[in-house]
Write a protein that holds these residues in place. Structure first.
Motif, PDB file in Angstrom:
ATOM      1  N   LEU A  97       0.809  -1.216   0.000  1.00 58.78           N
ATOM      2  CA  LEU A  97       0.000   0.000   0.000  1.00 58.78           C
ATOM      3  C   LEU A  97       0.847   1.273   0.000  1.00 58.78           C
ATOM      4  O   LEU A  97       0.492   2.272  -0.634  1.00 58.78           O
ATOM      5  CB  LEU A  97      -0.908   0.025   1.235  1.00 58.78           C
ATOM      6  N   ASN A  98       1.941   1.265   0.762  1.00 56.69           N
ATOM      7  CA  ASN A  98       2.751   2.478   0.944  1.00 56.69           C
ATOM      8  C   ASN A  98       1.883   3.633   1.438  1.00 56.69           C
ATOM      9  O   ASN A  98       1.980   4.763   0.968  1.00 56.69           O
ATOM     10  CB  ASN A  98       3.464   2.862  -0.366  1.00 56.69           C
ATOM     11  N   TYR A  99       1.028   3.325   2.399  1.00 54.68           N
ATOM     12  CA  TYR A  99       0.083   4.317   2.909  1.00 54.68           C
ATOM     13  C   TYR A  99       0.768   5.245   3.917  1.00 54.68           C
ATOM     14  O   TYR A  99       1.230   4.818   4.963  1.00 54.68           O
ATOM     15  CB  TYR A  99      -1.104   3.600   3.565  1.00 54.68           C
ATOM     16  N   ARG A 100       0.859   6.511   3.530  1.00 57.63           N
ATOM     17  CA  ARG A 100       1.458   7.548   4.378  1.00 57.63           C
ATOM     18  C   ARG A 100       2.844   7.153   4.887  1.00 57.63           C
ATOM     19  O   ARG A 100       3.213   7.419   6.031  1.00 57.63           O
ATOM     20  CB  ARG A 100       0.528   7.877   5.547  1.00 57.63           C
ATOM     21  N   GLU A 125      -7.723   2.349   3.742  1.00 58.61           N
ATOM     22  CA  GLU A 125      -6.369   2.570   3.199  1.00 58.61           C
ATOM     23  C   GLU A 125      -6.190   1.907   1.836  1.00 58.61           C
ATOM     24  O   GLU A 125      -5.528   2.448   0.945  1.00 58.61           O
ATOM     25  CB  GLU A 125      -5.313   2.010   4.162  1.00 58.61           C
ATOM     26  N   GLU A 128      -8.024   3.987  -0.753  1.00 59.22           N
ATOM     27  CA  GLU A 128      -7.388   5.308  -0.877  1.00 59.22           C
ATOM     28  C   GLU A 128      -6.145   5.243  -1.759  1.00 59.22           C
ATOM     29  O   GLU A 128      -5.843   6.173  -2.506  1.00 59.22           O
ATOM     30  CB  GLU A 128      -7.005   5.833   0.512  1.00 59.22           C
ATOM     31  N   MET A 129      -5.413   4.127  -1.670  1.00 59.82           N
ATOM     32  CA  MET A 129      -4.168   3.980  -2.431  1.00 59.82           C
ATOM     33  C   MET A 129      -4.398   3.310  -3.787  1.00 59.82           C
ATOM     34  O   MET A 129      -3.448   2.921  -4.462  1.00 59.82           O
ATOM     35  CB  MET A 129      -3.160   3.169  -1.618  1.00 59.82           C
ATOM     36  N   ASN A 130      -5.680   3.191  -4.190  1.00 58.13           N
ATOM     37  CA  ASN A 130      -6.031   2.551  -5.474  1.00 58.13           C
ATOM     38  C   ASN A 130      -5.472   1.138  -5.572  1.00 58.13           C
ATOM     39  O   ASN A 130      -5.043   0.688  -6.644  1.00 58.13           O
ATOM     40  CB  ASN A 130      -5.540   3.400  -6.655  1.00 58.13           C
ATOM     41  N   CYS A 131      -5.475   0.423  -4.433  1.00 61.27           N
ATOM     42  CA  CYS A 131      -4.917  -0.928  -4.391  1.00 61.27           C
ATOM     43  C   CYS A 131      -5.984  -2.024  -4.378  1.00 61.27           C
ATOM     44  O   CYS A 131      -5.640  -3.209  -4.300  1.00 61.27           O
ATOM     45  CB  CYS A 131      -4.008  -1.069  -3.177  1.00 61.27           C
ATOM     46  N   ASN A 319       4.687  -3.127  -8.633  1.00 61.49           N
ATOM     47  CA  ASN A 319       3.819  -2.075  -8.123  1.00 61.49           C
ATOM     48  C   ASN A 319       2.401  -2.261  -8.667  1.00 61.49           C
ATOM     49  O   ASN A 319       2.102  -3.239  -9.352  1.00 61.49           O
ATOM     50  CB  ASN A 319       4.389  -0.691  -8.453  1.00 61.49           C
ATOM     51  N   THR A 320       1.536  -1.309  -8.374  1.00 58.14           N
ATOM     52  CA  THR A 320       0.132  -1.442  -8.779  1.00 58.14           C
ATOM     53  C   THR A 320      -0.009  -1.505 -10.290  1.00 58.14           C
ATOM     54  O   THR A 320      -0.805  -2.302 -10.821  1.00 58.14           O
ATOM     55  CB  THR A 320      -0.689  -0.273  -8.215  1.00 58.14           C
TER      56      THR A 320
END
Length: 421
Positions: A97-100, A125, A128-131, A319-320
């Motif tokens: 995710l690499n969220y914040r 989360e 929000e991260m388009n995951c 990655n995504t």
């Protein structure tokens, strides 16, 4: 809603339990998991417990659900996300995710989301991260394989080349050039061969090496020389075990020019050094093999770095965008990573299998989370079928599909296997 899930409580402490999920909030999604493929990263998290960088320190009180290569169906969507996602949609998740700036990830860090469960709550989360990624294919297992396949796609994208006199890096493998994959007759190597032949950037010549005749024969049966030729790629499988001068043999295949891209699929010092020696001008060595030894090293010719622009890259995941590309290629039937799968089982075998992954040979262990079934090698289906009609039918389906797991096998298993209790 009650769920059954495998949760991590501490080092080597995995438990299959049933518990109540909380009602979803307006920014969450309720989902049903169908398949999850087990990853060595889950083994590392399980044996390290709270010392793992992605695992919370308080898992003894707030255990996390493991598994991050999963695919399922959306059941209920909170108000915030209802314009974008709908009940009935198939989905998978990009776990990184690499969220914040945190390392928190499904399968490592959350109480209510992970692949080894029947039902989960997807937190805000992820969206929000388009995951949270829609999946439009027929079989759920392809959605599970999109994560490991994205690692291959990411590695291809991470390779780079230059033009003499320019400092610009051109990302991706060299199109229409010579490529070698060393130690690549295993499941991930076959995924890479598949992508090299059917992906958007193709080499002109591809040599795949291994030291096991049986693995090479199986690889050549799954991805044939004829199929590669149809896509403009000259493919050659080579057993390097009986070759006296491997360097010369591989270089002679290119007329002495060497290889623009060399992928290494085994963290073995002599293999890495062989890759370095067969690089051509501006050649890129892609180290696609995660060593367990933190001190692992090999010699690299820096004379060639200076005068021939050779270089090395390595990646540890996709990655995504890589995952989306993998999903699209699978949905279109352009790639088939089913060769990665060597074992199939139910949710009941996840804990033991995860803790013993390094000891179990073969490739991906595919789990169907709503069934009760011991982990079984696909190669053993026929033998087990002598006493079990479920395996007899699965063996017949697999035999008619070139020995590979497939949508028909998945459908039959889900309709006929013993439900998890």
């Amino acid at each position: 809603m009650k769920t059954k899930a495998v949760r991590l409580y501490g080092k080597n402490d995995l438990r299959l339990e049933e518990f109540e999920l909380p009602p979803i909030k307006d920014d969450e999604i309720l989902a049903h998991i169908v398949s999850d493929s087990l990853c060595m990263s889950s083994y590392k998290a399980a044996v390290q417990g709270p010392e793992h960088k992605r695992v919370p320190k308080d898992i003894d009180k707030r255990p996390v659900i493991i598994g991050h290569e999963f695919c399922g169906e959306i059941l209920e969507v909170g108000k915030k996300w209802s314009p974008k996602f709908k009940p009935g949609q198939k989905f998978t998740v990009q776990p990184a995710l690499n969220y914040r700036g945190t390392l928190a990830a499904p399968g490592y860090s959350f109480q209510y989301i992970g692949g080894d469960a029947t039902y989960i709550v997807i937190p805000n989360e992820v969206m929000e991260m388009n995951c949270l990624l829609p999946y439009n294919g027929e079989a759920y297992f392809y959605g599970s394989l999109s994560e490991p396949m994205s690692c291959i796609v990411g590695a291809f994208h991470a390779s780079y080349h230059t033009t003499q006199g320019s400092y610009v890096h051109h990302m991706g493998i060299a199109e229409g050039a010579n490529m070698a994959m060393l130690g690549a007759a295993g499941p991930m190597g076959l995924g890479a061969v598949d992508y090299a032949i059917h992906g958007p950037r193709k080499p002109r010549f591809l040599v795949v090496t291994d030291i096991d005749d049986a693995r090479l024969a199986r690889a050549a049966q799954i991805i044939t020389v004829e199929e590669a030729a149809k896509n403009g790629v000259e493919l050659k499988y080579v057993n390097t075990a009986g070759i006296e001068n491997v360097d010369k043999y591989l270089l002679d295949l290119t007329g002495g020019k060497g290889y623009s891209d060399v992928f290494v699929f085994a963290p073995v010092k002599p293999v890495v050094e062989l890759a370095d020696r067969i690089l051509g001008k501006d050649g890129c060595l892609n180290f696609f093999a995660g060593p367990t030894n933190p001190a692992f090293s090999a010699e690299f010719n820096f004379y060639n770095v200076h005068y021939s622009s050779t270089h090395v890259v390595g990646t540890s995941g996709g990655n995504t965008d890589d995952m989306i590309e993998s999903l699209q290629l699978m949905e279109k039937g352009l790639i088939n990573p089913a060769a990665m799968i060597t074992h199939v089982g139910g949710l009941n075998c996840v804990a033991e299998t995860t803790l013993n992954l390094p000891k179990i040979p073969g490739g991906k262990k595919l789990i169907y989370t709503n069934i009760d079934m011991e982990l079984t090698a696909i190669a053993d289906f026929k033998e087990k079928g002598k006493t079990d009609p479920l395996f007899a039918k699965l063996a017949e389906i697999i035999e008619n599909n070139n020995g590979l797991w497939c949508a028909e096998a998945e459908k039959y298993l889900l309709e006929n296997a013993k439900p998890i209790k």
